[in-house]
Design an enzyme around this catalytic site. Structure first.
Site, PDB file in Angstrom:
ATOM      1  N   SER A   1       0.844  -1.193   0.000  1.00 18.03           N
ATOM      2  CA  SER A   1       0.000   0.000   0.000  1.00 18.03           C
ATOM      3  C   SER A   1       0.877   1.239   0.000  1.00 18.03           C
ATOM      4  O   SER A   1       1.584   1.518   0.970  1.00 18.03           O
ATOM      5  CB  SER A   1      -0.915   0.013   1.225  1.00 18.03           C
ATOM      6  OG  SER A   1      -1.474   1.297   1.360  1.00 18.03           O
TER       7      SER A   1
ATOM      8  N   HIS B   1      -1.245  -1.333  -4.417  1.00 10.87           N
ATOM      9  CA  HIS B   1      -2.498  -1.045  -3.713  1.00 10.87           C
ATOM     10  C   HIS B   1      -2.558   0.461  -3.443  1.00 10.87           C
ATOM     11  O   HIS B   1      -1.698   1.007  -2.749  1.00 10.87           O
ATOM     12  CB  HIS B   1      -2.546  -1.831  -2.392  1.00 10.87           C
ATOM     13  CG  HIS B   1      -3.823  -1.652  -1.626  1.00 10.87           C
ATOM     14  ND1 HIS B   1      -4.929  -2.449  -1.832  1.00 10.87           N
ATOM     15  CD2 HIS B   1      -4.169  -0.773  -0.662  1.00 10.87           C
ATOM     16  CE1 HIS B   1      -5.908  -2.070  -1.011  1.00 10.87           C
ATOM     17  NE2 HIS B   1      -5.470  -1.042  -0.293  1.00 10.87           N
TER      18      HIS B   1
ATOM     19  N   ASP C   1      -4.747   3.649  -2.048  1.00  6.81           N
ATOM     20  CA  ASP C   1      -5.858   3.991  -1.155  1.00  6.81           C
ATOM     21  C   ASP C   1      -6.357   5.404  -1.413  1.00  6.81           C
ATOM     22  O   ASP C   1      -5.619   6.367  -1.204  1.00  6.81           O
ATOM     23  CB  ASP C   1      -5.395   3.892   0.304  1.00  6.81           C
ATOM     24  CG  ASP C   1      -5.142   2.456   0.709  1.00  6.81           C
ATOM     25  OD1 ASP C   1      -6.098   1.658   0.678  1.00  6.81           O
ATOM     26  OD2 ASP C   1      -3.988   2.131   1.055  1.00  6.81           O
TER      27      ASP C   1
ATOM     28  N   MET D   1      -9.078   8.234  -0.269  1.00  8.38           N
ATOM     29  CA  MET D   1      -9.971   8.602   0.844  1.00  8.38           C
ATOM     30  C   MET D   1     -10.544  10.000   0.612  1.00  8.38           C
ATOM     31  O   MET D   1      -9.843  10.866   0.093  1.00  8.38           O
ATOM     32  CB  MET D   1      -9.179   8.604   2.153  1.00  8.38           C
ATOM     33  CG  MET D   1      -8.466   7.299   2.429  1.00  8.38           C
ATOM     34  SD  MET D   1      -7.491   7.431   3.931  1.00  8.38           S
ATOM     35  CE  MET D   1      -6.708   5.814   3.927  1.00  8.38           C
TER      36      MET D   1
ATOM     37  N   HIS E   1      -8.331   1.180  -4.111  1.00 10.19           N
ATOM     38  CA  HIS E   1      -9.255   0.915  -3.006  1.00 10.19           C
ATOM     39  C   HIS E   1      -9.963   2.232  -2.690  1.00 10.19           C
ATOM     40  O   HIS E   1      -9.378   3.128  -2.091  1.00 10.19           O
ATOM     41  CB  HIS E   1      -8.432   0.395  -1.804  1.00 10.19           C
ATOM     42  CG  HIS E   1      -9.221   0.169  -0.565  1.00 10.19           C
ATOM     43  ND1 HIS E   1      -8.631  -0.051   0.669  1.00 10.19           N
ATOM     44  CD2 HIS E   1     -10.557   0.115  -0.332  1.00 10.19           C
ATOM     45  CE1 HIS E   1      -9.557  -0.224   1.584  1.00 10.19           C
ATOM     46  NE2 HIS E   1     -10.738  -0.132   1.013  1.00 10.19           N
TER      47      HIS E   1
ATOM     48  N   MET F   1     -12.195   4.518  -0.779  1.00 13.37           N
ATOM     49  CA  MET F   1     -12.882   4.769   0.486  1.00 13.37           C
ATOM     50  C   MET F   1     -13.569   6.115   0.352  1.00 13.37           C
ATOM     51  O   MET F   1     -13.235   7.093   1.023  1.00 13.37           O
ATOM     52  CB  MET F   1     -11.871   4.750   1.644  1.00 13.37           C
ATOM     53  CG  MET F   1     -11.401   3.342   1.978  1.00 13.37           C
ATOM     54  SD  MET F   1      -9.856   3.321   2.900  1.00 13.37           S
ATOM     55  CE  MET F   1      -8.697   3.363   1.536  1.00 13.37           C
TER      56      MET F   1
ATOM     57  N   MET G   1     -11.619  -5.624   5.405  1.00 13.89           N
ATOM     58  CA  MET G   1     -10.822  -4.674   6.197  1.00 13.89           C
ATOM     59  C   MET G   1     -10.525  -5.298   7.560  1.00 13.89           C
ATOM     60  O   MET G   1     -11.439  -5.706   8.272  1.00 13.89           O
ATOM     61  CB  MET G   1     -11.599  -3.367   6.426  1.00 13.89           C
ATOM     62  CG  MET G   1     -11.713  -2.435   5.232  1.00 13.89           C
ATOM     63  SD  MET G   1     -10.155  -1.864   4.499  1.00 13.89           S
ATOM     64  CE  MET G   1      -9.265  -1.211   5.894  1.00 13.89           C
TER      65      MET G   1
ATOM     66  N   ASP H   1      -6.746  -6.346   4.364  1.00 13.36           N
ATOM     67  CA  ASP H   1      -6.159  -5.008   4.342  1.00 13.36           C
ATOM     68  C   ASP H   1      -6.168  -4.382   5.738  1.00 13.36           C
ATOM     69  O   ASP H   1      -7.231  -4.107   6.288  1.00 13.36           O
ATOM     70  CB  ASP H   1      -6.949  -4.137   3.359  1.00 13.36           C
ATOM     71  CG  ASP H   1      -6.317  -2.775   3.141  1.00 13.36           C
ATOM     72  OD1 ASP H   1      -5.208  -2.530   3.655  1.00 13.36           O
ATOM     73  OD2 ASP H   1      -6.935  -1.952   2.439  1.00 13.36           O
TER      74      ASP H   1
END
Ligand code: DX5
Ligand code: ZN
Length: 219
Positions: free
Chosen positions: A7, A32, A34, A36, A65, A67, A136, A175
């Site tokens: 990540s 990966h 992330d 947000m 990913h 979020m 998660m 994760d």
């Protein structure tokens, strides 16, 4: 052996190109990334322009990913930015089936993530349509948190569901809080992909750490 997905959230953003090259040269299987939004999770990370840059250097598949609330609004933009696998949270999708069709119609693989409070059974009517489930193992929003032990039971439960449905092709990804100490237990419970942020990027030798995480299953 589990697939390893470093990540980039835990990487050194000032040296992002070098960090990507390290992942290229390592035994890692995918990137990966992330994203947000400060609404679904209490933090903001990075977005589309950064992913475009990472994609230019990355020589392995990039999973994004999300979020974020209303992921369907930006799904085409993440595809444009170069996402190969798009993961949306069950908790953010009021029309999850439609969102999955949208992701697949753009040619990306589709994953669904579930928060620690969401049971695997909530996925029972969508499993046949997706490529992977991301469980998660911490509350989403931050790297460097402690692995929630109850996740092991959730992995076993999901694995059993997939077997019963004849859907063993659907991969299980874990994760949050993955370390060299718990990686073997997570893999043995049935996980196919391990995400690792701090464990990889804060290690003295990230490439060696990735190799060790891959081997952990033999311990
Ligand atoms: C958390 C993110 C994770 C995070 C994992 O919301 O989804 O991918 O980067 O970081 P570590 O491995 O440090 O827990
Ligand atoms: Zn993540």
């Amino acid at each position: 052996m589990p697939l390893i997905a470093p990540s980039l959230l835990a990487s050194n953003f000032l040296r992002l190109e070098d960090e990507c090259r390290m992942v290229n040269e390592s035994q890692a299987d995918r990137f990966h990334l992330d994203v947000m939004d400060g609404r679904f999770v209490p933090n903001i990370s990075f977005g589309i322009p950064i992913i475009e840059h990472i994609r230019k250097v990355a020589q392995k598949p990039c999973e994004v990913h999300l979020m974020i609330e209303e992921p369907e609004k930006l799904t085409p933009d993440f595809h444009q930015a170069g996402a190969d696998i798009l993961i949306v949270h069950l908790e953010t999708c009021r029309n999850l089936h439609r969102n999955i069709q949208q992701i697949k119609s753009l040619g990306m693989k589709a994953g669904v993530a579930i928060n620690p409070h969401t049971p695997p059974i909530a996925l029972s009517e969508i499993l046949q349509d997706i490529d992977e489930v991301l469980i998660m193992s911490v509350n989403p929003g931050f790297g460097g948190q402690k692995f929630i032990d109850q996740t092991i039971e959730k992995i076993r439960e999901l694995k059993k569901m997939l077997q019963l449905k004849g859907l063993s092709r659907v991969l299980i990804e874990i994760d949050g809080g993955v370390t060299l100490e718990n990686a073997a237990g997570i893999a043995h419970a049935g996980a196919d992909i391990l995400v690792a942020g701090n464990t990889v990027f804060k290690s003295a030798d990230p490439k060696a750490m990735i190799a060790q995480l891959k081997e952990a299953v033999h311990q």
